[in-house]
Enzyme design. Structure first.
Site, PDB file in Angstrom:
ATOM      1  N   HIS A 137       6.772  -7.541   1.448  1.00  0.00           N
ATOM      2  CA  HIS A 137       5.396  -7.023   1.406  1.00  0.00           C
ATOM      3  C   HIS A 137       4.464  -8.177   1.784  1.00  0.00           C
ATOM      4  O   HIS A 137       4.791  -9.347   1.545  1.00  0.00           O
ATOM      5  CB  HIS A 137       5.129  -6.561  -0.029  1.00  0.00           C
ATOM      6  CG  HIS A 137       3.815  -5.890  -0.259  1.00  0.00           C
ATOM      7  ND1 HIS A 137       2.653  -6.593  -0.455  1.00  0.00           N
ATOM      8  CD2 HIS A 137       3.482  -4.588  -0.345  1.00  0.00           C
ATOM      9  CE1 HIS A 137       1.661  -5.740  -0.658  1.00  0.00           C
ATOM     10  NE2 HIS A 137       2.131  -4.515  -0.590  1.00  0.00           N
ATOM     11  N   ASP A 214       9.909 -10.975  -6.259  1.00  0.00           N
ATOM     12  CA  ASP A 214       8.839  -9.989  -6.297  1.00  0.00           C
ATOM     13  C   ASP A 214       9.438  -8.702  -6.851  1.00  0.00           C
ATOM     14  O   ASP A 214      10.184  -7.999  -6.168  1.00  0.00           O
ATOM     15  CB  ASP A 214       8.297  -9.792  -4.870  1.00  0.00           C
ATOM     16  CG  ASP A 214       7.308  -8.639  -4.764  1.00  0.00           C
ATOM     17  OD1 ASP A 214       7.153  -7.884  -5.739  1.00  0.00           O
ATOM     18  OD2 ASP A 214       6.704  -8.490  -3.687  1.00  0.00           O
ATOM     19  N   GLN A 217       8.591  -3.416  -6.966  1.00  0.00           N
ATOM     20  CA  GLN A 217       9.243  -2.114  -6.770  1.00  0.00           C
ATOM     21  C   GLN A 217      10.545  -1.992  -7.555  1.00  0.00           C
ATOM     22  O   GLN A 217      11.252  -0.996  -7.411  1.00  0.00           O
ATOM     23  CB  GLN A 217       9.527  -1.882  -5.278  1.00  0.00           C
ATOM     24  CG  GLN A 217       8.307  -1.796  -4.408  1.00  0.00           C
ATOM     25  CD  GLN A 217       7.401  -0.612  -4.746  1.00  0.00           C
ATOM     26  OE1 GLN A 217       7.794   0.329  -5.441  1.00  0.00           O
ATOM     27  NE2 GLN A 217       6.165  -0.660  -4.276  1.00  0.00           N
ATOM     28  N   LYS A 240       2.748   0.039 -11.387  1.00  0.00           N
ATOM     29  CA  LYS A 240       3.945   0.639 -10.787  1.00  0.00           C
ATOM     30  C   LYS A 240       4.999   0.911 -11.861  1.00  0.00           C
ATOM     31  O   LYS A 240       6.105   1.334 -11.577  1.00  0.00           O
ATOM     32  CB  LYS A 240       4.513  -0.287  -9.707  1.00  0.00           C
ATOM     33  CG  LYS A 240       3.543  -0.481  -8.528  1.00  0.00           C
ATOM     34  CD  LYS A 240       4.193  -1.229  -7.405  1.00  0.00           C
ATOM     35  CE  LYS A 240       3.226  -1.853  -6.435  1.00  0.00           C
ATOM     36  NZ  LYS A 240       2.517  -0.918  -5.584  1.00  0.00           N
ATOM     37  N   CYS A 378       1.931  -2.103   4.044  1.00  0.00           N
ATOM     38  CA  CYS A 378       1.705  -3.537   3.802  1.00  0.00           C
ATOM     39  C   CYS A 378       2.992  -4.329   4.037  1.00  0.00           C
ATOM     40  O   CYS A 378       3.272  -5.318   3.329  1.00  0.00           O
ATOM     41  CB  CYS A 378       1.164  -3.812   2.392  1.00  0.00           C
ATOM     42  SG  CYS A 378      -0.367  -2.959   2.045  1.00  0.00           S
TER      43      CYS A 378
HETATM   44  N1  C6P Z   1       3.020  -2.017  -2.755  1.00  0.00           N
HETATM   45  C1  C6P Z   1       2.999   0.216  -1.797  1.00  0.00           C
HETATM   46  O1  C6P Z   1       2.471   1.297  -1.561  1.00  0.00           O
HETATM   47  P1  C6P Z   1      -0.112  -5.156  -6.209  1.00  0.00           P
HETATM   48  O2  C6P Z   1      -0.979  -4.529  -5.170  1.00  0.00           O
HETATM   49  O3  C6P Z   1      -0.458  -6.602  -6.459  1.00  0.00           O
HETATM   50  O4  C6P Z   1       0.014  -4.335  -7.452  1.00  0.00           O
HETATM   51  O5  C6P Z   1       1.374  -5.142  -5.577  1.00  0.00           O
HETATM   52  C2  C6P Z   1       1.616  -5.737  -4.352  1.00  0.00           C
HETATM   53  C3  C6P Z   1       3.033  -5.514  -3.939  1.00  0.00           C
HETATM   54  C4  C6P Z   1       3.886  -6.607  -3.881  1.00  0.00           C
HETATM   55  N2  C6P Z   1       5.181  -6.457  -3.571  1.00  0.00           N
HETATM   56  C5  C6P Z   1       5.712  -5.263  -3.293  1.00  0.00           C
HETATM   57  C6  C6P Z   1       7.176  -5.159  -2.978  1.00  0.00           C
HETATM   58  C7  C6P Z   1       4.898  -4.120  -3.318  1.00  0.00           C
HETATM   59  O6  C6P Z   1       5.434  -2.936  -3.041  1.00  0.00           O
HETATM   60  C8  C6P Z   1       3.519  -4.250  -3.630  1.00  0.00           C
HETATM   61  C9  C6P Z   1       2.617  -3.056  -3.593  1.00  0.00           C
HETATM   62  C10 C6P Z   1       2.295  -0.757  -2.713  1.00  0.00           C
HETATM   63  O7  C6P Z   1       4.094  -0.076  -1.344  1.00  0.00           O
HETATM   64  C11 C6P Z   1       0.850  -0.916  -2.349  1.00  0.00           C
HETATM   65  S1  C6P Z   1       0.628  -1.749  -0.810  1.00  0.00           S
END
Ligand code: C6P
Length: 420
Positions: A137, A214, A217, A240, A378
Site C-alpha cells: 500500500h 503492515d 489487512q 479495519k 492505494c
Molecule cells: N487500505 C483500502 O481500501 P489507514 O488509512 O492508515 O487506516 O491504513 C492505510 C493502509 C495501510 N496498509 C494497508 C495494507 C492498507 O490496506 C491500508 C488501507 C484501505 O485498501 C484504504 S486505502
C-alpha cells in the site's frame, strides 16, 4: 500465517459460526440502500461497527469524558483507567510482552511514518537499503521514499509473480547486509495475498535488518502473535478491526522503542521542560504527544472484546469459506479475471472484466445496494505490475454471507450485460 495457524483455523467448522447473530450485532447492516438490502463488501476500506463498539463510545462521552493522565478528578481517573485498559486489551490481542510496547496512533499510516521518521532518521545512513515488496500500500512505500530522500538510503523492491505472490528467490537475492529495514504487508489490500512474514522476519534478522509488518489487512482475519513472529514493529488501524476511525496501533519491541527519539513534541510526551532542555516521558507516552483519541482507544478495546467473544479462528474459517465460494462463482462469469490468485490469501476478491472499466462496476453495483471499491486501492505499483488502470474489489468481513455473494455475482452479470 504459520502452518500451525493454518491448520488451527481450518479445524474450526464454519457451520459453527452463528452468522445471523453476528449480523444482528451490526445495526448499519439492517438498512436498505437504493431500495435493496445493503450488501457491504468494502471491508478492506473500513469495517462496520458492532453495537457494543458504538455503545462504548457513547458511554464514554455520556459518562466519563475527560482528559487522560492529567486530572485528579473522578472523570479523568475513569477516562485514564478505560484508556489504559484498552491498551492492555491491544497488548493481549497482539500477544505482546508489555503494554509499554503499544503506542496509540491515528492509524497504520501514522504508525509507519512514526517508524520511518523516528527510527529511520536515527539509524539509516547513506547507501543503506530499505526493502519493501511490490504489493505494498502507498502507506508502506511513500514514508520510506521520504526517508531515502532525507538520508541517501536506497529503496529496493521484491517483485511479485502473476498470482500476486512475492517471489521468494528475489527476496533472498535482494536481502543483503546492506538491508537495514524490511517493511512488508502481512496481507495485500489489492490482492489478498498473505505473505510468509514469519520466515521473512527470520531471514531479515539473519542479515541484521529490523522488520516492520503492515498489519492493516491482517488483524481482522489472522491471529497475530508478535512474539511468535518476532517482528520489530507491527502496525494496524482500528477501523479495519470493527473499531473506530482515527485510532491505530504501533507495536514495537521495548528496547527498540526505548532507543528511538520522539516523533512529535508536545504535552504528555515530556518528563520535564525548561527552555534549555526537555527530558522525555517513559514508554509509551514518549510517542503519544498531545491529547490522544481517548474515545477511539476505548472503542478499539470494545472491538477487541467483541472479536474475542466470536473467536478469530471461527471468524476466519467463516470468511475463508465465503471467499472460496466467491472465487468459484466469479469463475462462472465469462471474461472475468481475478487479480490475486495466491495460494494463501484472505478476504479480497479483486477482478477485471474484459472490455469494461472497473469503475463502472462500482457504480452499477451501488445502484443494487452493493458496496465495493474500485480503482488502484492505494497500491498503484500493483496496478502497474498487472498493467491495469485499477480493479473492482470485493472484500469480505465476518458478517458477509454466501447469499450476499450470490447478489454480488448477479450484480456483476447484470452490470456486464449493460456495459458490453
Ligand atoms: N487500505 C483500502 O481500501 P489507514 O488509512 O492508515 O487506516 O491504513 C492505510 C493502509 C495501510 N496498509 C494497508 C495494507 C492498507 O490496506 C491500508 C488501507 C484501505 O485498501 C484504504 S486505502
Amino acid at each position: 500465517m504459520t502452518p500451525a495457524e493454518v491448520s488451527a483455523a481450518r479445524a474450526v467448522d464454519p457451520q459453527d459460526f452463528d452468522i445471523e447473530r453476528v449480523r444482528a450485532d451490526f445495526p448499519i447492516l439492517q438498512q436498505e440502500v437504493n431500495g435493496r438490502p445493503l450488501v457491504y463488501l468494502d471491508n478492506a476500506a473500513t469495517t462496520q461497527k458492532p453495537a457494543s463498539v458504538i455503545e462504548a463510545l457513547e458511554r464514554y462521552y455520556y459518562l466519563d469524558n475527560a482528559n487522560v493522565h492529567r486530572g485528579v478528578h473522578e472523570l479523568s481517573e475513569r477516562a485514564t483507567i478505560a484508556f489504559e485498559a484498552a491498551r492492555e486489551k491491544v497488548r493481549g490481542f497482539l500477544h505482546a510482552d508489555d503494554a509499554r510496547e503499544i503506542v496509540f496512533v491515528r492509524g497504520t499510516t501514522e504508525a509507519i511514518n512514526l517508524v520511518a521518521q523516528s527510527y529511520g532518521r536515527a539509524n539509516i545512513n547513506h547507501g543503506d537499503e530499505i526493502l519493501v515488496t511490490e504489493m505494498e500500500h502507498h502507506s508502506n512505500i511513500v514514508p520510506w521514499q521520504m526517508l531515502c530522500e532525507q538520508t541517501g538510503a536506497v529503496l529496493k523492491v521484491v517483485p511479485i509473480n502473476e498470482r500476486g505472490e512475492m517471489i521468494a528467490k528475489q527476496f533472498e537475492k535482494l536481502l543483503t547486509e546492506r538491508t537495514k529495514i524490511l517493511a512488508m504487508t502481512h496481507v495485500s489490500n489489492a490482492l489478498g495475498t498473505i505473505n510468509p512474514v514469519k520466515s521473512m522476519i527470520h531471514r531479515a534478522h539473519d542479515v541484521g535488518a529490523v522488520v516492520l509488518v503492515d498489519g492493516a489487512q491482517a488483524v481482522a482475519h489472522i491471529q497475530v502473535d508478535v512474539r511468535d513472529l518476532d517482528c520489530d514493529f507491527y502496525a494496524f488501524s482500528g477501523h479495519k478491526l470493527y473499531g473506530p476511525t482515527g485510532i491505530g496501533v504501533l507495536y514495537a519491541k521495548q528496547n527498540i522503542l526505548d532507543a528511538m527519539p520522539p516523533y512529535q513534541g508536545g504535552g504528555e510526551m515530556i518528563e520535564h521542560v525548561t527552555f534549555e532542555k526537555t527530558t522525555y516521558n517513559i514508554l509509551p507516552y514518549k510517542f503519544e504527544a498531545g491529547t490522544p483519541n481517548i474515545a477511539g482507544a476505548i472503542g478499539l478495546g470494545a472491538s477487541i472484546d467483541y472479536l474475542r467473544t466470536m473467536g478469530l479462528g471461527a471468524i476466519s474459517a467463516h470468511e475463508r469459506s465465503v471467499l472460496r465460494y466467491a472465487m468459484q462463482r466469479a469463475q462462472e462469469i465469462e471474461g472475468l479475471r481475478v487479480i490475486g490468485t495466491a495460494e494463501l490469501k484472505c478476504s479480497i476478491l479483486s477482478f477485471v472484466v474484459d472490455g469494461t472499466h472497473p469503475a463502472d462496476f462500482g457504480t452499477i453495483l451501488d445502484q443494487l445496494g452493493i458496496a465495493i471499491r474500485t480503482g488502484h486501492h492505494c497500491a498503484m505499483p500493483v496496478m502497474q505490475h498487472f498493467a491495469l488502470p485499477g480493479t473492482a474489489r470485493a472484500s469480505i468481513g465476518m458478517y458477509n454471507t454466501r447469499e450476499e455473494i450470490d447478489e454480488f455475482i448477479n450484480g456483476i452479470v447484470r452490470a456486464k450485460s449493460m456495459l458490453i
